[in-house]
Design a protein around this motif. Structure first.
Motif, mmCIF file in Angstrom:
data_model
loop_
_atom_site.group_PDB
_atom_site.id
_atom_site.type_symbol
_atom_site.label_atom_id
_atom_site.label_comp_id
_atom_site.label_asym_id
_atom_site.label_seq_id
_atom_site.Cartn_x
_atom_site.Cartn_y
_atom_site.Cartn_z
ATOM 1 N N ILE A 1 -32.768 -55.430 110.944
ATOM 2 C CA ILE A 1 -32.882 -54.167 110.200
ATOM 3 C C ILE A 1 -33.720 -53.166 110.998
ATOM 4 O O ILE A 1 -33.357 -51.997 111.114
ATOM 5 C CB ILE A 1 -33.504 -54.427 108.806
ATOM 6 N N GLU A 2 -34.814 -53.648 111.564
ATOM 7 C CA GLU A 2 -35.675 -52.740 112.343
ATOM 8 C C GLU A 2 -34.929 -52.167 113.547
ATOM 9 O O GLU A 2 -35.135 -51.014 113.916
ATOM 10 C CB GLU A 2 -36.925 -53.481 112.810
ATOM 11 N N SER A 3 -34.078 -53.014 114.134
ATOM 12 C CA SER A 3 -33.367 -52.552 115.334
ATOM 13 C C SER A 3 -32.389 -51.426 115.014
ATOM 14 O O SER A 3 -31.984 -50.674 115.890
ATOM 15 C CB SER A 3 -32.627 -53.723 115.994
ATOM 16 N N VAL B 1 -34.164 -53.409 101.175
ATOM 17 C CA VAL B 1 -33.261 -54.567 101.057
ATOM 18 C C VAL B 1 -33.865 -55.600 100.103
ATOM 19 O O VAL B 1 -33.185 -56.131 99.223
ATOM 20 C CB VAL B 1 -32.986 -55.191 102.446
ATOM 21 N N PHE B 2 -35.155 -55.840 100.232
ATOM 22 C CA PHE B 2 -35.785 -56.848 99.377
ATOM 23 C C PHE B 2 -35.938 -56.377 97.923
ATOM 24 O O PHE B 2 -36.005 -57.210 97.019
ATOM 25 C CB PHE B 2 -37.148 -57.264 99.951
ATOM 26 N N VAL B 3 -35.991 -55.061 97.732
ATOM 27 C CA VAL B 3 -36.114 -54.549 96.364
ATOM 28 C C VAL B 3 -34.929 -55.005 95.499
ATOM 29 O O VAL B 3 -35.068 -55.250 94.308
ATOM 30 C CB VAL B 3 -36.211 -53.003 96.377
ATOM 31 N N ARG B 4 -33.787 -55.159 96.102
ATOM 32 C CA ARG B 4 -32.591 -55.557 95.346
ATOM 33 C C ARG B 4 -32.527 -57.067 95.076
ATOM 34 O O ARG B 4 -31.618 -57.528 94.396
ATOM 35 C CB ARG B 4 -31.324 -55.167 96.118
ATOM 36 N N VAL B 5 -33.438 -57.802 95.670
ATOM 37 C CA VAL B 5 -33.392 -59.264 95.508
ATOM 38 C C VAL B 5 -34.314 -59.669 94.357
ATOM 39 O O VAL B 5 -35.458 -59.207 94.273
ATOM 40 C CB VAL B 5 -33.829 -59.966 96.811
ATOM 41 N N ASP B 6 -33.806 -60.498 93.502
ATOM 42 C CA ASP B 6 -34.574 -60.969 92.350
ATOM 43 C C ASP B 6 -35.850 -61.687 92.839
ATOM 44 O O ASP B 6 -35.774 -62.640 93.613
ATOM 45 C CB ASP B 6 -33.689 -61.933 91.544
ATOM 46 N N THR B 7 -36.990 -61.219 92.362
ATOM 47 C CA THR B 7 -38.249 -61.826 92.839
ATOM 48 C C THR B 7 -38.375 -63.287 92.407
ATOM 49 O O THR B 7 -39.076 -64.058 93.054
ATOM 50 C CB THR B 7 -39.468 -61.041 92.316
ATOM 51 N N THR B 8 -37.697 -63.642 91.343
ATOM 52 C CA THR B 8 -37.739 -65.046 90.917
ATOM 53 C C THR B 8 -37.173 -65.949 92.014
ATOM 54 O O THR B 8 -37.686 -67.032 92.282
ATOM 55 C CB THR B 8 -36.908 -65.238 89.629
ATOM 56 N N LYS C 1 -25.184 -53.917 100.668
ATOM 57 C CA LYS C 1 -25.224 -52.827 99.692
ATOM 58 C C LYS C 1 -26.195 -51.729 100.099
ATOM 59 O O LYS C 1 -25.913 -50.549 99.946
ATOM 60 C CB LYS C 1 -25.678 -53.391 98.325
ATOM 61 N N THR C 2 -27.341 -52.138 100.596
ATOM 62 C CA THR C 2 -28.393 -51.160 100.865
ATOM 63 C C THR C 2 -28.154 -50.409 102.161
ATOM 64 O O THR C 2 -28.302 -49.192 102.221
ATOM 65 C CB THR C 2 -29.761 -51.869 100.930
ATOM 66 N N LEU C 3 -27.800 -51.157 103.201
ATOM 67 C CA LEU C 3 -27.710 -50.537 104.521
ATOM 68 C C LEU C 3 -26.293 -50.573 105.093
ATOM 69 O O LEU C 3 -26.058 -50.083 106.197
ATOM 70 C CB LEU C 3 -28.666 -51.227 105.499
ATOM 71 N N GLY C 4 -25.365 -51.195 104.368
ATOM 72 C CA GLY C 4 -23.991 -51.279 104.852
ATOM 73 C C GLY C 4 -23.828 -52.205 106.038
ATOM 74 O O GLY C 4 -22.870 -52.090 106.796
#
Lengths: 153, 277
Positions: free
Chosen positions: B205-207, B222-229, B262-265
């Motif tokens: 992602i950084e690249s 990207v991590f915001v969309r992942v369920d923290t559970t 979804k987030t970055l395609g």
């Protein structure tokens, strides 16, 4: 929240600490992500934001940090009320900085000053971007918490 | 051949069709959708997902019906490799391996796919190393040796380094098929020992970002969309951007892969998975 807005917000927040004690530069430690219950210190200055995402930005500080800032401002009394007043000052700074950085695209709430139990009672985003700020042997946490607004993350 | 029939040795790839808005799939279907890269057989994918053959075939059929994946055409050598890779991957002793290789025509072929094995003259004739053979019991070699006894000669049959001396053509060891759009030489066999490297994912992602700050913000999005559970279930409570964690939970892997898309395609390349010993 684009990277330029984000960088600007971070820089002007660090600048605030730098102006408090010009010879003691604040240092941004390595950021991290945190998942679950929010990372909190004693007092928290919080604003809610709404735009591409919903969420909040907060600065959470330990009592020792607030006492230092009180002292720099010539206030030697560090009662809970005084500490909360100092935190309110942080809240106003945070809100001003957020308006400056994110103004166009985001709605920004009135700033709030909260103790740890008060923050814990809120429904804050569980995924947060945490930027520790080290200053005068203290550490505050500058935190961005977002949740995807339209898709429920 | 009916294009909707799923053979264990069939190899699939995603079509170029964008995902329809509001598409809803079962977890296994999503997992298979993201797993098909034109390199692994249906049987391998099913094993990776720990899915029953019928469930796997049903999911693949639905994905094909929806136009999300398509079967990849193979040449003869690719097909034989796929056939070998579709079989059992259990470890065998050298004795068992030699016996299986020496007795290919003496006994019926019994693959671990059971009745769905696609019969092939080459399969029967060559006694693929990844195909289980029913071998007549021989007094000297029919007993499976104990662990200490086989310590030095146990083979992982697919791709095993040891080759028995034999007069018949060699068995086809496992070798993933080359990706049609990937000229890298690396091969990453799908197995239970594969892990998603969060460091590799974050580096990816950084690249793609213009700056470190932008990259970190993208990683966070990207991590915001992942369920923290899911994250916490895997012991991920705090994650630095320079830190590595190897994810073995298929549900979390899938959530991250989907969020990246979804987030970055971005599609998750093979390079974010690592093999662990």
């Amino acid at each position: 929240m684009n990277p330029e807005q984000f960088k600007l917000f971070r820089r002007i927040t660090l600048d605030y600490f730098a102006k408090l004690a010009p010879r003691e530069e604040p240092v941004m430690a390595e950021p991290h992500m945190h998942f679950g219950d929010p990372e909190l210190l004693d007092y928290t200055s919080l604003i809610e934001i709404d735009g591409e995402y919903q969420g909040c930005i907060y600065l959470s500080s330990p009592v020792s940090m607030l006492k230092d800032v009180l002292m720099i401002n010539g206030e030697l009394r560090d009662t809970p009320d005084r500490l909360k007043d100092m935190c309110q000052e942080f809240s106003n700074v945070l809100s001003g900085n957020a308006s400056k950085a994110f103004g166009g695209n985001w709605r920004i709430s009135v700033p709030r000053t909260l103790t740890r139990p008060e923050v814990q009672a809120l429904d804050l985003p569980e995924s947060t971007f945490v930027m520790p700020i080290n200053w005068r042997d203290n550490q505050s946490l500058l935190v961005v918490g977002l949740r995807a607004a339209r898709e429920g993350a | 051949m009916n294009s909707r029939v799923v053979f264990p040795q069939s190899v699939y790839r995603r079509t170029d069709e964008p995902l329809p808005e509001g598409l809803r799939l079962k977890a296994l279907e999503w997992a298979l959708y993201f797993a098909v890269t034109g390199r692994h057989t249906a049987a391998e994918l099913g094993r990776q997902m720990r899915a029953e053959a019928a469930e796997r075939d049903e999911a693949l059929t639905r994905l094909m019906t929806l136009g999300l994946i398509e079967e990849q055409e193979l040449d003869a050598s690719e097909y034989v490799r796929a056939l070998a890779a579709a079989g059992s991957r259990e470890e065998r002793t050298l004795r068992e391996f030699l016996m299986a290789a020496a007795q290919p025509a003496a006994a019926p072929v019994e693959t671990n796919e059971g009745s769905e094995a696609h019969p092939s003259p080459r399969q029967a004739g060559h006694g693929s190393a990844t195909t289980r053979q029913a071998v007549p019991a021989l007094p000297a070699v029919s007993r499976r040796p104990g662990p200490r006894e086989v310590a030095d000669i146990t083979l992982h049959v697919p791709g095993g380094a040891h080759r028995p001396r034999r007069t018949s053509p060699p068995a086809f060891g496992f070798k993933p098929l080359p990706s049609p759009n990937d000229d890298r030489k690396e091969t990453l066999p799908m197995s239970a020992s594969r892990r998603l490297s969060l460091r590799a994912l974050m580096n990816l992602i950084e690249s793609q970002a213009d700056s470190q700050e932008a990259g970190q913000l993208d990683i966070y999005r990207v991590f915001v969309r992942v369920d923290t559970t899911l994250l916490r279930r895997n012991g991920i409570v705090t994650l630095r951007f320079t830190e590595d964690r190897l994810v073995s939970d298929p549900e979390l892997e899938q959530a991250l892969v989907m969020s990246l898309k979804k987030t970055l395609g971005l599609n998750c390349p093979e390079s974010v998975w690592v093999d662990v010993a």
